[in-house]
Write a protein that holds these residues in place. Structure first.
Motif, mmCIF file in Angstrom:
data_model
loop_
_atom_site.group_PDB
_atom_site.id
_atom_site.type_symbol
_atom_site.label_atom_id
_atom_site.label_comp_id
_atom_site.label_asym_id
_atom_site.label_seq_id
_atom_site.Cartn_x
_atom_site.Cartn_y
_atom_site.Cartn_z
ATOM 1 N N SER A 62 -51.444 -42.724 17.051
ATOM 2 C CA SER A 62 -51.957 -42.638 15.677
ATOM 3 C C SER A 62 -51.822 -41.226 15.099
ATOM 4 O O SER A 62 -51.695 -41.061 13.884
ATOM 5 N N VAL A 63 -51.855 -40.192 15.967
ATOM 6 C CA VAL A 63 -51.762 -38.813 15.470
ATOM 7 C C VAL A 63 -50.408 -38.187 15.815
ATOM 8 O O VAL A 63 -50.216 -36.975 15.683
ATOM 9 N N ALA A 64 -49.455 -39.020 16.240
ATOM 10 C CA ALA A 64 -48.169 -38.505 16.726
ATOM 11 C C ALA A 64 -47.461 -37.613 15.711
ATOM 12 O O ALA A 64 -46.906 -36.564 16.063
ATOM 13 N N SER A 65 -47.484 -37.999 14.453
ATOM 14 C CA SER A 65 -46.757 -37.219 13.447
ATOM 15 C C SER A 65 -47.361 -35.832 13.259
ATOM 16 O O SER A 65 -46.693 -34.914 12.760
ATOM 17 N N TYR A 66 -48.629 -35.663 13.664
ATOM 18 C CA TYR A 66 -49.291 -34.367 13.535
ATOM 19 C C TYR A 66 -49.153 -33.522 14.803
ATOM 20 O O TYR A 66 -48.965 -32.305 14.734
ATOM 21 N N ILE A 67 -49.268 -34.157 15.970
ATOM 22 C CA ILE A 67 -49.252 -33.385 17.211
ATOM 23 C C ILE A 67 -47.842 -33.077 17.703
ATOM 24 O O ILE A 67 -47.606 -32.011 18.301
ATOM 25 N N LEU A 68 -46.877 -33.948 17.445
ATOM 26 C CA LEU A 68 -45.530 -33.746 17.989
ATOM 27 C C LEU A 68 -44.872 -32.430 17.540
ATOM 28 O O LEU A 68 -44.187 -31.786 18.348
ATOM 29 N N PRO A 69 -45.057 -31.985 16.282
ATOM 30 C CA PRO A 69 -44.475 -30.680 15.924
ATOM 31 C C PRO A 69 -45.000 -29.531 16.784
ATOM 32 O O PRO A 69 -44.293 -28.537 16.990
ATOM 33 N N HIS A 70 -46.221 -29.683 17.313
ATOM 34 C CA HIS A 70 -46.816 -28.622 18.132
ATOM 35 C C HIS A 70 -46.446 -28.756 19.612
ATOM 36 O O HIS A 70 -46.768 -27.873 20.415
ATOM 37 N N LEU A 71 -45.772 -29.850 19.949
ATOM 38 C CA LEU A 71 -45.286 -30.054 21.313
ATOM 39 C C LEU A 71 -43.772 -29.895 21.406
ATOM 40 O O LEU A 71 -43.244 -29.666 22.498
ATOM 41 N N ASP A 116 -38.312 -28.420 36.956
ATOM 42 C CA ASP A 116 -37.925 -29.274 35.834
ATOM 43 C C ASP A 116 -39.163 -29.650 35.029
ATOM 44 O O ASP A 116 -39.922 -30.528 35.421
ATOM 45 N N TYR A 117 -39.348 -28.978 33.906
ATOM 46 C CA TYR A 117 -40.481 -29.252 33.031
ATOM 47 C C TYR A 117 -40.128 -30.374 32.054
ATOM 48 O O TYR A 117 -39.042 -30.382 31.466
ATOM 49 N N ILE A 118 -41.057 -31.279 31.862
ATOM 50 C CA ILE A 118 -40.924 -32.281 30.807
ATOM 51 C C ILE A 118 -41.324 -31.658 29.485
ATOM 52 O O ILE A 118 -42.253 -30.854 29.415
ATOM 53 N N TYR A 119 -40.609 -32.012 28.421
ATOM 54 C CA TYR A 119 -41.086 -31.657 27.091
ATOM 55 C C TYR A 119 -41.091 -32.913 26.226
ATOM 56 O O TYR A 119 -40.339 -33.854 26.459
ATOM 57 N N CYS A 120 -41.980 -32.927 25.242
ATOM 58 C CA CYS A 120 -42.290 -34.158 24.511
ATOM 59 C C CYS A 120 -41.938 -34.015 23.032
ATOM 60 O O CYS A 120 -42.632 -33.312 22.295
ATOM 61 N N ASN A 121 -40.875 -34.707 22.625
ATOM 62 C CA ASN A 121 -40.418 -34.626 21.237
ATOM 63 C C ASN A 121 -40.570 -35.933 20.460
ATOM 64 O O ASN A 121 -40.202 -35.986 19.293
ATOM 65 N N ASP A 122 -41.065 -36.987 21.121
ATOM 66 C CA ASP A 122 -41.122 -38.272 20.421
ATOM 67 C C ASP A 122 -42.279 -39.133 20.926
ATOM 68 O O ASP A 122 -42.926 -38.812 21.927
ATOM 69 N N LYS A 123 -42.522 -40.211 20.201
ATOM 70 C CA LYS A 123 -43.630 -41.108 20.513
ATOM 71 C C LYS A 123 -43.467 -41.770 21.870
ATOM 72 O O LYS A 123 -44.458 -42.025 22.569
ATOM 73 N N ALA A 124 -42.223 -42.070 22.242
ATOM 74 C CA ALA A 124 -41.984 -42.748 23.514
ATOM 75 C C ALA A 124 -42.420 -41.870 24.683
ATOM 76 O O ALA A 124 -43.106 -42.321 25.606
#
Length: 392
Positions: A129-138, A185-193
């Motif tokens: 629900s907050v993906a569009s707000y938090i994803l830019p910061h991740l 190997d660090y994971i980074y999160c750019n999308d809802k999936a």
């Protein structure tokens, strides 16, 4: 963590008893572990297996071989049959499609916050629900995974290195670790999936680096972490944050504050990737010294817990070292009440404010009302040299 003594048995539970070099303790095969191995032989034997971790987020019937068949090597009569357990687990398992990727969500009814009756499914739903707000910061930031596979009152563990069996669409970046003398190997999160995948692993809070790809050597922002001791009140933390703002205003720098979601407050300053970590850390140290000079009775720069006064707030500037992480803006925290690390306007910092005022139930409404108050943190950054001249 489960009590292994309860599942100890006298004899091997496997149809074909494996050869061992040393005496072993047999247990009922009820737990799932993650391993690395070089290959699987024609006889189905793992060659060069290496234990990685217990996977408390997985049920035995979820483990399948390359033919998608459930693996079941147990002959114990006391074990529940795979069919029985599969029926139970399938009631709260589902597959969803996000960003054209299929994400399998398991154990959606598992309680993550027992006193608040908040489930794993609720956590996943919040983040979507907050993906569009938090994803830019991740975006493009390596993540330190803090996993709670059985909820906040059970054992958690930290994970930096991605496992070999992550979905091929989950993005990672390789970073050399001097302390471990190896690449991680660090994971980074750019999308809802990816966000849903991480939540399903038990990641309740999101903890990104201060820097982002492709340039991990230059942080995008500076962090001032106001970390209270047990005997400090949150009103004292607020007083300290307001003093930080006074120092920043005196040198014409705009800072942005948020609740930590726990007991502290974080103040961020956009740096725009123009300075290296040592420069940013040293500048943060200078700022914290200014704050301490104004509030010597309730603040300290003493890092050691043993030497630190338990009535003083630690002005932590060392969060600005390479690889340090803090909970992202809009991140849930693994605390009773399911609080959220929430950006604030400076005029909202008033006595009586509580970290639990912002939680999984009301965060989205507030974010929609205020917008992303932390968006400027990702901006072009300050002129640190001008700030230093004004301090002098």
């Amino acid at each position: 963590m489960k009590d292994y003594k309860k599942i100890i048995i006298k004899s091997s539970p496997f149809e074909y008893k494996p050869k061992t070099n040393m005496p072993v303790t047999w247990t009922k095969p009820e737990l799932v572990c993650e391993i690395k191995y070089s290959e699987i032989t024609k006889d189905g034997i793992f060659r060069h297996p290496v234990f990685v971790a217990i996977r408390e987020d997985k049920e035995p019937e979820e483990v399948r071989n390359s033919s998608n068949e459930i693996i079941n090597t147990s002959k114990s009569k006391n074990m529940k049959t795979p069919a029985t357990r599969k029926t139970k687990s399938s009631e709260n398992e589902k597959e969803i499609t996000l960003n054209k990727h299929t994400v399998k969500l398991t154990n959606q009814d598992k309680i993550y916050f027992p006193k608040d009756n908040i489930t794993k499914g609720d956590v996943i739903e919040y983040y979507q629900s907050v993906a569009s707000y938090i994803l830019p910061h991740l975006k493009n930031r390596p993540l330190s995974l803090n996993r709670f596979p059985n909820g906040i009152e059970e054992q958690n563990f930290y994970q930096k290195d991605a496992s070999d069996n992550i979905p091929d669409w989950v993005k990672t970046t390789q970073v050399y670790s001097e302390s471990n003398d190896k690449d991680i190997d660090y994971i980074y999160c750019n999308d809802k999936a990816t966000l849903a995948y991480l939540n399903n692993l038990g990641c309740i809070d999101m903890n990104p680096w201060n820097s982002s790809l492709p340039d991990l050597d230059h942080p995008d922002f500076l962090v001032l972490d106001l970390d209270p001791s047990k005997k400090n009140t949150f009103d004292e933390v607020i007083e300290t944050a307001l003093q930080v703002n006074e120092v920043l205003k005196s040198i014409k720098i705009e800072g942005y504050c948020k609740t930590s979601g726990s007991t502290g407050i974080h103040v961020y300053i956009p740096m725009g990737g123009k300075y290296d970590f040592d420069q940013v850390k040293d500048f943060a140290h200078i700022l914290m010294k200014q704050v301490h000079e104004q509030l010597p009775k309730i603040t300290t720069l003493e890092r050691s817990l043993q030497k630190r006064d338990d009535k003083k707030i630690y002005l932590d500037y060392l969060q600005n070292r390479t690889g340090q992480t803090l909970a992202s803006a809009y991140s849930l925290r693994p605390k009773q009440g399911a609080s959220v690390s929430m950006p604030l306007e400076w005029n909202e910092l008033k006595p009586g404010l509580k970290p639990t005022d912002f939680n999984i139930h009301n965060a989205l409404d507030r974010i929609k009302e205020k917008g992303d108050l932390f968006k400027p943190v990702l901006g072009k950054g300050i002129d640190m040299m001008k700030g230093l001249k004004l301090l002098k």
